[in-house]
Scaffold this active site. Structure first.
Site, PDB file in Angstrom:
ATOM      1  N   HIS A 174     -14.756  63.433 -46.156  1.00  0.00           N
ATOM      2  CA  HIS A 174     -14.487  64.404 -45.096  1.00  0.00           C
ATOM      3  C   HIS A 174     -13.228  65.176 -45.491  1.00  0.00           C
ATOM      4  CE1 HIS A 174     -13.177  65.697 -41.035  1.00  0.00           C
ATOM      5  NE2 HIS A 174     -14.409  65.446 -40.621  1.00  0.00           N
ATOM      6  N   GLN A 215     -16.205  56.483 -39.288  1.00  0.00           N
ATOM      7  CA  GLN A 215     -17.594  56.102 -39.010  1.00  0.00           C
ATOM      8  C   GLN A 215     -17.780  54.595 -39.185  1.00  0.00           C
ATOM      9  OE1 GLN A 215     -19.561  58.408 -37.802  1.00  0.00           O
ATOM     10  NE2 GLN A 215     -18.216  60.130 -38.272  1.00  0.00           N
ATOM     11  N   ASP A 220     -10.998  55.375 -44.917  1.00  0.00           N
ATOM     12  CA  ASP A 220     -11.196  56.258 -43.767  1.00  0.00           C
ATOM     13  C   ASP A 220     -12.331  55.626 -42.952  1.00  0.00           C
ATOM     14  OD1 ASP A 220     -12.109  58.111 -41.995  1.00  0.00           O
ATOM     15  OD2 ASP A 220     -12.384  59.724 -43.442  1.00  0.00           O
ATOM     16  N   CYS A 244     -17.590  69.225 -42.244  1.00  0.00           N
ATOM     17  CA  CYS A 244     -16.257  69.035 -42.843  1.00  0.00           C
ATOM     18  C   CYS A 244     -16.353  68.308 -44.180  1.00  0.00           C
ATOM     19  CB  CYS A 244     -15.310  68.292 -41.900  1.00  0.00           C
ATOM     20  SG  CYS A 244     -14.963  69.209 -40.408  1.00  0.00           S
ATOM     21  N   LYS A 299     -14.591  58.468 -31.481  1.00  0.00           N
ATOM     22  CA  LYS A 299     -15.922  58.137 -32.025  1.00  0.00           C
ATOM     23  C   LYS A 299     -16.324  56.712 -31.641  1.00  0.00           C
ATOM     24  CE  LYS A 299     -14.926  61.116 -35.908  1.00  0.00           C
ATOM     25  NZ  LYS A 299     -15.764  62.294 -36.032  1.00  0.00           N
TER      26      LYS A 299
HETATM   27  N1  PMP Z   1     -13.292  61.087 -41.535  1.00  0.00           N
HETATM   28  C1  PMP Z   1     -14.575  60.982 -41.190  1.00  0.00           C
HETATM   29  C2  PMP Z   1     -15.508  60.188 -42.059  1.00  0.00           C
HETATM   30  C3  PMP Z   1     -15.038  61.590 -40.026  1.00  0.00           C
HETATM   31  O1  PMP Z   1     -16.315  61.483 -39.674  1.00  0.00           O
HETATM   32  C4  PMP Z   1     -14.121  62.321 -39.233  1.00  0.00           C
HETATM   33  C5  PMP Z   1     -14.578  63.031 -37.970  1.00  0.00           C
HETATM   34  N2  PMP Z   1     -15.720  63.818 -38.166  1.00  0.00           N
HETATM   35  C6  PMP Z   1     -12.790  62.386 -39.636  1.00  0.00           C
HETATM   36  C7  PMP Z   1     -12.409  61.752 -40.783  1.00  0.00           C
HETATM   37  C8  PMP Z   1     -11.762  63.119 -38.829  1.00  0.00           C
HETATM   38  O2  PMP Z   1     -11.577  62.526 -37.581  1.00  0.00           O
HETATM   39  P1  PMP Z   1     -10.678  63.227 -36.456  1.00  0.00           P
HETATM   40  O3  PMP Z   1     -11.111  64.646 -36.402  1.00  0.00           O
HETATM   41  O4  PMP Z   1     -11.002  62.461 -35.220  1.00  0.00           O
HETATM   42  O5  PMP Z   1      -9.251  63.069 -36.885  1.00  0.00           O
END
Ligand code: PMP
Length: 414
Positions: free
Chosen positions: A131, A211, A208, A372, A234
């Site tokens: 991401h 998920q 990270d 993203c 999430k």
């Molecule tokens: N890493 C992953 C794998 C994600 O799915 C996401 C959210 N789509 C993020 C980072 C970023 O999370 P946040 O926008 O809540 O900081």
């Protein structure tokens, strides 16, 4: 196998759905079919009520108040930290830092640990599935320090091959920063093997877990990582709250991220000393009620049989994969074995954005775009995908609704 089936049978999704008020609403006159939990999950009544209760009965600023209400709010805020600690099996409470989300947590590590311990020529290993939150902070660090980013490849089915991964780790690797679970492909990365490779090279491992925390059991000690980050929203909790877990010695060695109230030991105009972690990294008034809400989300998850939830989600995924594959012109993206309940796909002749807009008319919420993860899109040779992600409240009937809406969309778009 049998055990799994029994667990699935025992899982009462109707009862669980009743906990999520939003699921009862309609969109465009159709029942809401929410298949975008990987972007943000819906909230159970228990979380909504905990937030409301905190503001209605227990609200004041934390840590500094000498009066009953502030003490009550402080106790609730710190109790939420303990709930997180237990949920991820961190060894110590001081290893759990509240942030505003996973993005901030990764930026914190890059800006503090990274700026202190990464030098020109050092290497940071990422994967092709990351991401942007786990790419851009390291690019900022690269621009500031002259370090090098190396990218481990992804296989066509979305797997991360550990042999290939090993090839990008070397004596210059100082950090490996990878997703626990891919938000686009659903791939569960081989994180224990990655931890072994990273540590054998003398590098640290950041996971990270945005998920991963939703779909996997997370035991940060067992995973062998050094940093684990995730966002509350999430995990059925509120927005504006996230977690950085790091080993105590690392947090001790890292300088503060931001300066301000609450993160100090003493301040004079000549010199300031820091509070010990986690306060050192929680400058200013923290997201008090958001932390309490995250604690309530964890309490809620603890009332469920998480093995049954996992079995339910994988049954949904299997059914969705089989059903999607039968829709003419649909190609699944991300079919790694053992993957989590996130399914990307493309449909011939229909742009994902158009598809998502048409599906919305049927009440079906899916994500469309690059998620993203633009570098991954380029590697996959697509501009965008449509993504359906499944949570503990989704049903087989909702998979059917997705498929019916897709077939209807084909009539409109093709
Ligand atoms: N890493 C992953 C794998 C994600 O799915 C996401 C959210 N789509 C993020 C980072 C970023 O999370 P946040 O926008 O809540 O900081």
């Amino acid at each position: 196998m049998n055990k799994k089936l029994v667990k699935t049978a025992a899982y009462d999704v109707t009862k669980v759905r009743a906990d999520f008020p939003i699921l009862a609403r309609e969109v465009h006159g159709k029942p809401l079919v929410y298949l975008d939990s990987a972007a943000s999950a819906q909230k159970p009544r228990q979380v909504i009520e905990a937030i409301s209760r905190a503001y209605s009965h227990e609200y004041a600023n934390v840590h500094r108040g000498a009066y009953y209400l502030s003490e009550t709010a402080t106790t609730a805020y710190e109790a939420a930290r303990e709930k997180v600690r237990r949920f991820i099996n961190a060894a110590r409470l001081k290893e759990v830092v509240f942030t505003k989300g996973a993005t901030e947590a990764i930026n914190l590590v890059a800006a503090t640990w990274g700026r202190s311990f990464i030098k020109a020529g050092d290497e940071i290993v990422l994967t092709a599935v990351e991401h942007h939150s786990n790419i851009v902070p390291w690019q900022l660090l690269r621009d500031a320090t002259g370090c090098v980013l190396r990218i481990a490849p992804v296989a066509v089915n979305g797997s991360i091959d550990i042999q290939e991964f090993a090839k990008v780790i070397g004596p210059k690797t100082k950090l490996v920063a990878v997703a626990h679970v891919s938000n686009v492909l659903g791939t569960v990365l081989p994180v224990r093997e990655i931890a072994e490779l990273a540590h054998a090279a003398g590098a640290k491992l950041l996971l990270d877990g945005c998920q991963g925390i939703v779909h996997e059991y997370v035991d940060v000690q067992d995973l062998g990582c050094d940093f684990y980050v995730f966002s509350g929203h999430k995990l059925y909790g509120p927005t504006g709250i996230g977690i950085l877990w790091a080993r105590e010695a690392l947090l001790e060695a890292m300088p503060p991220y931001q300066g301000g109230g609450d993160m100090i030991d003493s301040v004079t105009f000549a010199k300031t000393t820091w509070a010990p972690p986690p306060a050192k990294f929680e400058a200013g008034t923290p997201p008090i009620v958001q932390a309490i809400g995250l604690g309530a989300a964890i309490d809620y998850l603890n009332t469920l049989d998480r093995a049954a939830v996992a079995a339910h989600e994988s049954a949904l995924l299997r059914y969705a994969m089989t059903s999607l594959a039968q829709v003419p012109g649909v190609r699944l993206i991300g079919t790694a074995p053992g993957k989590a309940a996130v399914q990307s796909f493309v449909m011939e002749g229909a742009h994902p954005h158009d598809l998502a807009t048409v599906l919305d008319r049927s009440g079906v919420c899916v994500r469309a775009g690059h998620h993203c993860a633009q570098p991954l899109m380029e590697i996959l040779g697509v501009n965008a995908t449509t993504r359906a992600s499944f949570a503990l409240y989704n049903t087989m009937g909702e998979v059917d609704a997705l498929i019916a809406a897709l077939r209807k969309a084909q009539e409109v778009l093709l």
